[in-house]
Design an enzyme around this catalytic site. Structure first.
Site, short mmCIF file in Angstrom:
data_model
loop_
_atom_site.label_atom_id
_atom_site.label_comp_id
_atom_site.label_asym_id
_atom_site.label_seq_id
_atom_site.Cartn_x
_atom_site.Cartn_y
_atom_site.Cartn_z
N THR A 94 -9.48 6.54 10.22
CA THR A 94 -10.61 6.80 9.34
C THR A 94 -11.25 5.52 8.83
OG1 THR A 94 -9.25 6.86 7.35
CG2 THR A 94 -9.53 8.95 8.56
N ARG B 252 0.58 5.74 0.53
CA ARG B 252 -0.25 6.87 0.95
C ARG B 252 0.10 8.09 0.09
NH1 ARG B 252 -3.36 6.42 5.26
NH2 ARG B 252 -2.98 4.75 6.73
N GLY C 243 -10.30 3.80 6.42
CA GLY C 243 -10.12 3.68 4.97
C GLY C 243 -9.27 2.48 4.59
N LYS D 201 0.85 -1.19 0.00
CA LYS D 201 0.00 0.00 0.00
C LYS D 201 0.89 1.24 0.00
CE LYS D 201 -1.37 1.71 3.93
NZ LYS D 201 -1.95 1.93 5.24
#
Length: 148
Positions: free
Chosen positions: A62, A33, A64, A31
């Site tokens: 959050t 950001r 997410g 991942k």
């Protein structure tokens, strides 16, 4: 038939330790950001098809990342997706995101107070752990052995 999933490269050691204790396999999500509080899922390393996947993270803010990772795991064939985190901050629309997600449940601690929580979230008390740590500090005993 479980697989422990690290939602990012930074959490691999934590997830590996968790997987070892559970005698489970490990999967890692690649991942990045692009901006604060935004994540982009790039790849999944490991096999989740036909397994119960447990996402292990330190903080859910959050929601997410955990929701995106859970959706990815389902598309890769995971039977069920659960989450485990130390601190559930749950800012913004996090509670709604979790409710609408494919996550069956998230287990967290009560280190962050919330008046109401989604039914999918199970909170565990840290009171016993804190009291034992205080006792050990007072008796000049090991605190780190509580976490190993």
């Amino acid at each position: 038939n479980t697989v422990v999933v690290s939602p990012d490269a930074g959490g691999v050691e934590r997830a590996r330790a968790f997987a070892k204790r559970m005698n489970s396999e490990l999967a890692i999500v690649d991942k990045r950001r692009p901006k604060p509080n935004q994540s982009e899922i790039l790849n999944l390393i490991g096999e989740v098809a036909g397994k119960k996947a447990i996402i292990v993270d330190d903080i859910v803010d959050t929601a997410g990342t955990i929701v995106q990772v859970a959706a990815l795991l389902k598309t890769k064939g995971a039977e069920e997706v659960m989450g485990v985190c130390t601190h559930a901050v749950l800012s913004g629309d996090a509670k709604s995101r979790i409710d609408k997600s494919v996550i069956s449940k998230i287990i967290t601690t009560d280190t962050v107070y919330h008046q109401d929580m989604p039914d999918k979230i199970i909170r565990l008390s840290v009171a016993g752990l804190l009291s034992e740590a205080i006792k050990r500090i007072h008796a000049n005993e090991s605190v780190s052995s509580l976490f190993v």
